[in-house]
Design a protein around this motif. Structure first.
Motif, PDB file in Angstrom:
ATOM      1  N   HIS A 109      47.509 -12.874   6.863  1.00  0.00           N
ATOM      2  CA  HIS A 109      46.738 -14.005   6.371  1.00  0.00           C
ATOM      3  C   HIS A 109      46.260 -13.981   4.829  1.00  0.00           C
ATOM      4  CE1 HIS A 109      46.912 -16.140  10.071  1.00  0.00           C
ATOM      5  NE2 HIS A 109      46.496 -15.064  10.789  1.00  0.00           N
ATOM      6  N   GLY A 110      46.567 -12.830   4.476  1.00  0.00           N
ATOM      7  CA  GLY A 110      46.137 -12.495   2.919  1.00  0.00           C
ATOM      8  C   GLY A 110      47.526 -12.464   1.789  1.00  0.00           C
ATOM      9  N   ALA A 111      48.613 -12.885   2.467  1.00  0.00           N
ATOM     10  CA  ALA A 111      49.706 -12.863   1.560  1.00  0.00           C
ATOM     11  C   ALA A 111      50.591 -14.160   1.917  1.00  0.00           C
ATOM     12  CB  ALA A 111      50.378 -11.531   1.789  1.00  0.00           C
ATOM     13  N   LEU A 130      41.647 -18.274  -3.867  1.00  0.00           N
ATOM     14  CA  LEU A 130      43.201 -18.315  -4.140  1.00  0.00           C
ATOM     15  C   LEU A 130      44.214 -18.607  -3.025  1.00  0.00           C
ATOM     16  CD1 LEU A 130      43.234 -14.983  -6.429  1.00  0.00           C
ATOM     17  CD2 LEU A 130      43.512 -17.377  -7.251  1.00  0.00           C
ATOM     18  N   ALA A 131      43.617 -18.334  -1.987  1.00  0.00           N
ATOM     19  CA  ALA A 131      44.200 -18.852  -0.498  1.00  0.00           C
ATOM     20  C   ALA A 131      44.496 -20.172  -0.768  1.00  0.00           C
ATOM     21  CB  ALA A 131      43.524 -18.371   0.362  1.00  0.00           C
ATOM     22  N   LYS A 132      43.629 -21.052  -1.269  1.00  0.00           N
ATOM     23  CA  LYS A 132      43.828 -22.456  -1.169  1.00  0.00           C
ATOM     24  C   LYS A 132      44.669 -23.210  -2.492  1.00  0.00           C
ATOM     25  CE  LYS A 132      39.584 -23.294   1.144  1.00  0.00           C
ATOM     26  NZ  LYS A 132      38.236 -23.703   0.983  1.00  0.00           N
ATOM     27  N   LYS A 133      44.398 -22.276  -3.683  1.00  0.00           N
ATOM     28  CA  LYS A 133      45.304 -22.593  -4.929  1.00  0.00           C
ATOM     29  C   LYS A 133      46.685 -22.168  -5.007  1.00  0.00           C
ATOM     30  CE  LYS A 133      41.503 -24.152  -7.687  1.00  0.00           C
ATOM     31  NZ  LYS A 133      41.735 -25.269  -8.316  1.00  0.00           N
ATOM     32  N   GLY A 153      39.172 -12.760   1.047  1.00  0.00           N
ATOM     33  CA  GLY A 153      37.830 -13.160   0.312  1.00  0.00           C
ATOM     34  C   GLY A 153      37.332 -14.465   0.625  1.00  0.00           C
ATOM     35  N   LEU A 154      37.015 -15.066  -0.540  1.00  0.00           N
ATOM     36  CA  LEU A 154      36.254 -16.546  -0.250  1.00  0.00           C
ATOM     37  C   LEU A 154      37.380 -17.710  -0.036  1.00  0.00           C
ATOM     38  CD1 LEU A 154      33.712 -16.346  -3.240  1.00  0.00           C
ATOM     39  CD2 LEU A 154      33.433 -15.813  -0.845  1.00  0.00           C
ATOM     40  N   GLY A 214      41.238  -9.503  -7.200  1.00  0.00           N
ATOM     41  CA  GLY A 214      40.303  -9.478  -8.410  1.00  0.00           C
ATOM     42  C   GLY A 214      40.562 -10.192  -9.612  1.00  0.00           C
ATOM     43  N   MET A 215      41.523 -11.139  -9.678  1.00  0.00           N
ATOM     44  CA  MET A 215      41.925 -12.137 -10.729  1.00  0.00           C
ATOM     45  C   MET A 215      41.039 -13.322 -10.715  1.00  0.00           C
ATOM     46  SD  MET A 215      46.052 -11.652 -11.301  1.00  0.00           S
ATOM     47  CE  MET A 215      46.789 -10.183 -11.516  1.00  0.00           C
ATOM     48  N   THR A 216      41.143 -13.845 -11.767  1.00  0.00           N
ATOM     49  CA  THR A 216      40.245 -15.305 -11.883  1.00  0.00           C
ATOM     50  C   THR A 216      41.151 -16.219 -11.660  1.00  0.00           C
ATOM     51  OG1 THR A 216      40.771 -15.632 -14.092  1.00  0.00           O
ATOM     52  CG2 THR A 216      38.521 -14.570 -13.609  1.00  0.00           C
TER      53      THR A 216
END
Length: 180
Positions: free
Chosen positions: A169-171, A142-145, A138-139, A106-108
């Motif tokens: 895969h989310g962490a 953040l997984a790429k950044k 999600g999209l 939920g963070m930018t």
């Protein structure tokens, strides 16, 4: 305006209805005691104990334009030069337990970068060597950044996609360099 319900259609006999009416004879409506509803708690404010100078120092390592990490498949894995080549595998198997977890849901992008910088500074200050960063699926922004930010920081030794118990895969589990 309420519609009268026919007692025979509701499955109640006339006899039961009469008995009910006799039992509630003399009852009076309760007075409304105007209790206001409990207000929902407001969102907690972000930390204010971090000065802008400390924030700038923590964010010094991170550049959004730098893209030095390219994922090969769903697993994220990186190792700093000069480190033991078995570290990512040990992270994958869960041999290291994270001492702190950061959830970025939920963070930018800016908030996530700030929190990640704060986490790395906190780990360095508290001498913690393993952390888990939950970026979510999600999209995939953040997984790429997150991996690109992590490889820029000098205290990060290695990271790998977290084991299933920590978010798969989310962490990301990361191992940090402890300096004396």
């Amino acid at each position: 305006m309420q519609k009268k319900v026919n007692v025979t259609t509701a499955g109640i006999s006339a006899e039961d209805s009469q008995l009910f009416r006799q039992s509630i004879t003399g009852a009076r409506p309760m007075a409304q005691d105007k209790i206001p509803p409990v207000a929902a708690p407001r969102k907690l404010k972000r930390r204010t104990d971090v000065s802008s100078k400390q924030l700038g120092d923590n964010l010094f390592y991170f550049s959004d334009e730098f893209e030095g990490y390219i994922a090969n498949g769903p697993n994220l894995s990186w190792l700093s030069s000069g480190e033991d080549p078995h570290l990512p595998g040990r992270l994958r198997r869960g041999e290291f337990q994270p001492q702190v977890v950061l959830d970025l849901h939920g963070m930018t992008t800016l908030e996530a970068k700030t929190e990640l910088a704060g986490l790395l500074a906190y780990c360095h200050k508290q001498h913690l060597n393993c952390a888990c960063v939950v970026h979510g699926k999600g999209l995939g922004i953040l997984a790429k950044k997150v991996p690109n930010w992590l490889i820029q920081h000098p205290h990060v030794r290695a990271f790998h996609t977290a084991p299933k118990s920590w978010g798969k895969h989310g962490a990301v589990l990361l191992l940090l360099r402890l300096e004396e």
